[in-house]
Scaffold this motif. Structure first.
Motif, PDB file in Angstrom:
ATOM      1  N   PHE A 308       0.841  -1.205   0.000  1.00 17.35           N
ATOM      2  CA  PHE A 308       0.000   0.000   0.000  1.00 17.35           C
ATOM      3  C   PHE A 308       0.871   1.249   0.000  1.00 17.35           C
ATOM      4  CE2 PHE A 308      -2.171   3.432   2.229  1.00 17.35           C
ATOM      5  CZ  PHE A 308      -3.392   3.476   1.581  1.00 17.35           C
ATOM      6  N   GLY A 309       1.897   1.264   0.853  1.00 14.56           N
ATOM      7  CA  GLY A 309       2.791   2.418   0.930  1.00 14.56           C
ATOM      8  C   GLY A 309       3.548   2.654  -0.363  1.00 14.56           C
ATOM      9  N   ASP A 310       3.996   1.563  -1.003  1.00 18.99           N
ATOM     10  CA  ASP A 310       4.745   1.685  -2.257  1.00 18.99           C
ATOM     11  C   ASP A 310       3.897   2.344  -3.352  1.00 18.99           C
ATOM     12  OD1 ASP A 310       6.995   0.549  -1.156  1.00 18.99           O
ATOM     13  OD2 ASP A 310       6.557  -1.480  -1.872  1.00 18.99           O
ATOM     14  N   ARG A 311       2.591   2.054  -3.349  1.00 22.92           N
ATOM     15  CA  ARG A 311       1.728   2.558  -4.412  1.00 22.92           C
ATOM     16  C   ARG A 311       1.151   3.948  -4.121  1.00 22.92           C
ATOM     17  NH1 ARG A 311      -1.659  -2.675  -6.705  1.00 22.92           N
ATOM     18  NH2 ARG A 311       0.157  -4.056  -6.931  1.00 22.92           N
ATOM     19  N   VAL A 312       1.072   4.306  -2.854  1.00 26.49           N
ATOM     20  CA  VAL A 312       0.391   5.553  -2.493  1.00 26.49           C
ATOM     21  C   VAL A 312       1.361   6.631  -2.025  1.00 26.49           C
ATOM     22  CG1 VAL A 312      -1.328   6.581  -0.941  1.00 26.49           C
ATOM     23  CG2 VAL A 312      -1.715   4.304  -1.887  1.00 26.49           C
ATOM     24  N   LEU A 313       2.382   6.268  -1.289  1.00 27.34           N
ATOM     25  CA  LEU A 313       3.230   7.247  -0.620  1.00 27.34           C
ATOM     26  C   LEU A 313       4.612   7.413  -1.254  1.00 27.34           C
ATOM     27  CD1 LEU A 313       2.414   6.247   3.068  1.00 27.34           C
ATOM     28  CD2 LEU A 313       1.394   8.086   1.749  1.00 27.34           C
ATOM     29  N   TYR A 314       4.885   6.738  -2.359  1.00 27.75           N
ATOM     30  CA  TYR A 314       6.206   6.848  -2.994  1.00 27.75           C
ATOM     31  C   TYR A 314       6.494   8.313  -3.338  1.00 27.75           C
ATOM     32  CZ  TYR A 314      10.119   5.827  -6.072  1.00 27.75           C
ATOM     33  OH  TYR A 314      11.376   5.776  -6.615  1.00 27.75           O
ATOM     34  N   PRO A 315       7.678   8.861  -3.028  1.00 26.16           N
ATOM     35  CA  PRO A 315       8.923   8.195  -2.582  1.00 26.16           C
ATOM     36  C   PRO A 315       9.080   8.077  -1.068  1.00 26.16           C
ATOM     37  CG  PRO A 315       9.388  10.475  -3.083  1.00 26.16           C
ATOM     38  CD  PRO A 315       7.916  10.281  -3.342  1.00 26.16           C
ATOM     39  N   ALA A 316       8.036   8.427  -0.301  1.00 27.17           N
ATOM     40  CA  ALA A 316       8.140   8.339   1.157  1.00 27.17           C
ATOM     41  C   ALA A 316       7.575   7.020   1.669  1.00 27.17           C
ATOM     42  CB  ALA A 316       7.411   9.516   1.814  1.00 27.17           C
ATOM     43  N   SER A 317       7.584   5.986   0.816  1.00 27.45           N
ATOM     44  CA  SER A 317       6.974   4.705   1.193  1.00 27.45           C
ATOM     45  C   SER A 317       7.704   3.999   2.324  1.00 27.45           C
ATOM     46  CB  SER A 317       6.908   3.788  -0.035  1.00 27.45           C
ATOM     47  OG  SER A 317       8.196   3.614  -0.584  1.00 27.45           O
ATOM     48  N   TRP A 318       8.961   4.386   2.589  1.00 25.18           N
ATOM     49  CA  TRP A 318       9.715   3.776   3.685  1.00 25.18           C
ATOM     50  C   TRP A 318       9.057   4.041   5.039  1.00 25.18           C
ATOM     51  CZ3 TRP A 318      11.185   7.298   7.311  1.00 25.18           C
ATOM     52  CH2 TRP A 318      11.242   8.644   6.910  1.00 25.18           C
ATOM     53  N   ILE A 319       8.187   5.064   5.094  1.00 24.08           N
ATOM     54  CA  ILE A 319       7.510   5.388   6.353  1.00 24.08           C
ATOM     55  C   ILE A 319       6.655   4.215   6.824  1.00 24.08           C
ATOM     56  CG2 ILE A 319       5.694   6.845   7.361  1.00 24.08           C
ATOM     57  CD1 ILE A 319       6.720   9.124   5.632  1.00 24.08           C
ATOM     58  N   VAL A 320       5.991   3.524   5.890  1.00 20.74           N
ATOM     59  CA  VAL A 320       5.035   2.479   6.253  1.00 20.74           C
ATOM     60  C   VAL A 320       5.708   1.300   6.969  1.00 20.74           C
ATOM     61  CG1 VAL A 320       3.329   0.830   5.393  1.00 20.74           C
ATOM     62  CG2 VAL A 320       3.406   3.156   4.484  1.00 20.74           C
ATOM     63  N   PRO A 321       6.710   0.628   6.356  1.00 17.76           N
ATOM     64  CA  PRO A 321       7.316  -0.497   7.083  1.00 17.76           C
ATOM     65  C   PRO A 321       7.963  -0.074   8.392  1.00 17.76           C
ATOM     66  CG  PRO A 321       8.591   0.042   5.102  1.00 17.76           C
ATOM     67  CD  PRO A 321       7.310   0.792   5.016  1.00 17.76           C
TER      68      PRO A 321
END
Length: 502
Positions: A308-321
């Motif tokens: 979900f983070g990779d698809r919605v929050l990129y490039p800040a997807s690292w926040i999710v994990p």
């Protein structure tokens, strides 16, 4: 003669100093025991704290792990969301039954004192036996495995992390949490506060992102939402197992009833506010997942929130994990933090090894109980995977949930003299009891597996332990246990949490 008198005087002074030392040491030990007791029941818990405890302990690893299993067993988006909502309703009904029990029998220890009052010492002992060796350690193991999956996922993009890496990370998490909780109550409490805040941040991010996507018209995955749904008894039962695992924690306030401020008001209010709040969060989080993933994509994802983070929050997807790892480790820390209460209450009744209810002299932590939980949890991690552990955890725990609520019905007729500040309609405990029976029997009848039998036989094996160590109190177990207790007490530097424990 002068030398002899001098020696006698010195001997008297030495004896006087020794007596003073002994006298000064005795109050010190007593004060340590009193402080240790205060550790177990430290401060009053108000309404806001009660709501935060329910929300904080419920929202953990489950919502980031269970969506795949619920969807796999439900078969489609519609029944999946329905099951998440139904699990919240069942958890609320069960918690209301526990609210009556908690205000009728105001003792800490969760189901233990209720089973003791309703059915006597044998079911209560079997509950503590099962909790000590199966439900509590396996819960600890599941949460740490969830943490390990999310912590390792960013390092293996496009493929599943090796099981060896996941299990080593999970073991490391258990060891660190066990050490922290054994060393310092204050440090564990500060850590819990920080991780709870991180947990709510990630939940808010996912829900708000989902609402924004829905407003933008991302509703394709909700069309024909009941197509390809599964309706077998076994699949629905397993879907409920995984959904209810995410809600586990709805009965946590009953473990600290003696610490609640005005429990007759705050216990039911915390439940009525806290669990529906968790239910809304869970349904909204699942809706958010489906705004960016089809059912197939969600089932293929190793870590749903990371995808979900990779698809919605990129490039800040690292926040999710990162924040999901904080959330899961916080849930594990909370589980470990409350581990000593059940053991303490069972030890107070003489149903557990005394040393497991002892408290560290220097640090005022239930170190023996915490270390024991950590060691057993590591054993569960070695052979098991998350879904298998959840299924057998849920099977075991719902046996005793159902038995406890049945005890509420029984005491309506056998213990009429007990004061009941909260009295739920009798239909609620009847429904919860019947649903508990259905949850226990459905997977066995539809898809019988040997591990369910092993789990049931392990519960029954507690009867042999009860007869040997509690009922008959044979001399030889006492002779074996006494030196072990003494050596462990000296090694770990622990004392009984209450004067007269021994």
């Amino acid at each position: 003669m002068g030398e002899e008198r001098l020696r006698n005087r010195r001997g008297e002074e030495d004896g006087k100093e020794e007596r003073q030392s002994i006298q000064s040491h005795e109050p010190q030990t007593t004060n340590l025991q009193k402080q240790a007791k205060l550790f177990l029941f430290p401060t009053s818990v108000g309404l806001i704290s009660g709501i935060c405890m329910i929300v904080g302990t419920s929202i953990g690893s489950g919502i980031f792990v269970s969506p795949k299993s619920v969807l796999a067993n439900a078969g489609a988006v519609g029944p999946c969301l329905t099951i998440w909502a139904a699990c919240g309703i069942l958890a609320t009904l069960g918690a209301l039954c526990f609210a009556e029990l908690g205000t009728m029998i105001t003792k800490s220890g969760g189901e233990y004192p209720y089973l003791m009052e309703a059915f006597g010492p044998v079911p209560a002992f079997l509950f503590s036996w099962m909790s000590l060796f199966v439900t509590k350690p396996s819960s600890f193991a599941i949460i740490c495995l969830s943490f390990a999956e999310y912590a390792s996922a960013p390092f293996y993009p496009g493929c599943d992390p090796p099981q060896v890496v996941i299990k080593c990370l999970a073991v490391a998490a258990i060891v660190v949490i066990t050490i922290v909780n054994s060393l310092s109550v204050k440090l564990a409490s500060y850590l819990q506060n920080f991780l709870t805040a991180a947990k709510m941040i990630i939940v808010t991010i996912i829900i708000v992102s989902g609402i924004v996507l829905l407003a933008q018209g991302k509703t394709d995955n909700f069309k024909d939402s009941f197509k390809d749904s599964k309706v077998s008894l076994s699949s629905i039962g397993l879907a409920f197992y995984n959904g209810l695992w995410a809600y586990d924690g709805w009965n946590q306030l009953n473990y600290i009833t003696e610490e609640l401020k005005n429990p007759y008001r705050n216990l039911p209010l915390s439940i009525i506010i806290g669990i529906p709040l968790v239910t809304v969060c869970y349904v909204l989080i699942n809706i958010s997942y489906f705004t960016v993933m089809t059912s197939t994509e969600l089932l293929q994802s190793k870590a749903v929130a990371v995808t979900f983070g990779d698809r919605v929050l990129y490039p800040a997807s690292w926040i999710v994990p990162l924040f999901v790892a904080f959330s899961t480790i916080g849930s594990a820390n909370g589980t470990c933090f409350t581990a000593g209460r059940l053991v303490y209450v069972a030890g107070r009744e003489g149903h557990m090894l005394k040393v497991l209810s002892y408290i560290s002299v220097k640090r005022l932590t239930p170190a023996p109980a915490i270390i024991f939980y950590g060691a057993v949890a590591i054993i569960y991690i070695i052979p098991g995977d998350i879904n298998t552990l959840i299924n057998y955890f849920s099977f075991a725990v719902w046996i005793f949930y159902g038995l406890t609520v049945l005890g509420l019905i029984v005491m309506r007729f056998t213990r009429k003299e007990l004061r009941r500040p909260i009295r739920v309609p009798i239909v609620i405990p009847v429904v919860v009891t019947l649903l508990s029976v259905l949850l226990v029997l459905a997977p066995i009848v539809s898809a019988p597996e040997m591990p369910y039998l092993y789990c049931f036989l392990f519960i029954l094996s507690g009867l042999a332990v009860y007869l040997l160590f509690v009922h008959f109190k044979f001399d030889w177990p006492q002779k074996i246990a006494k030196p072990i207790t003494m050596h462990l007490q000296m090694l770990l530097e622990v004392v009984p949490a209450e004067e007269g424990t021994e």
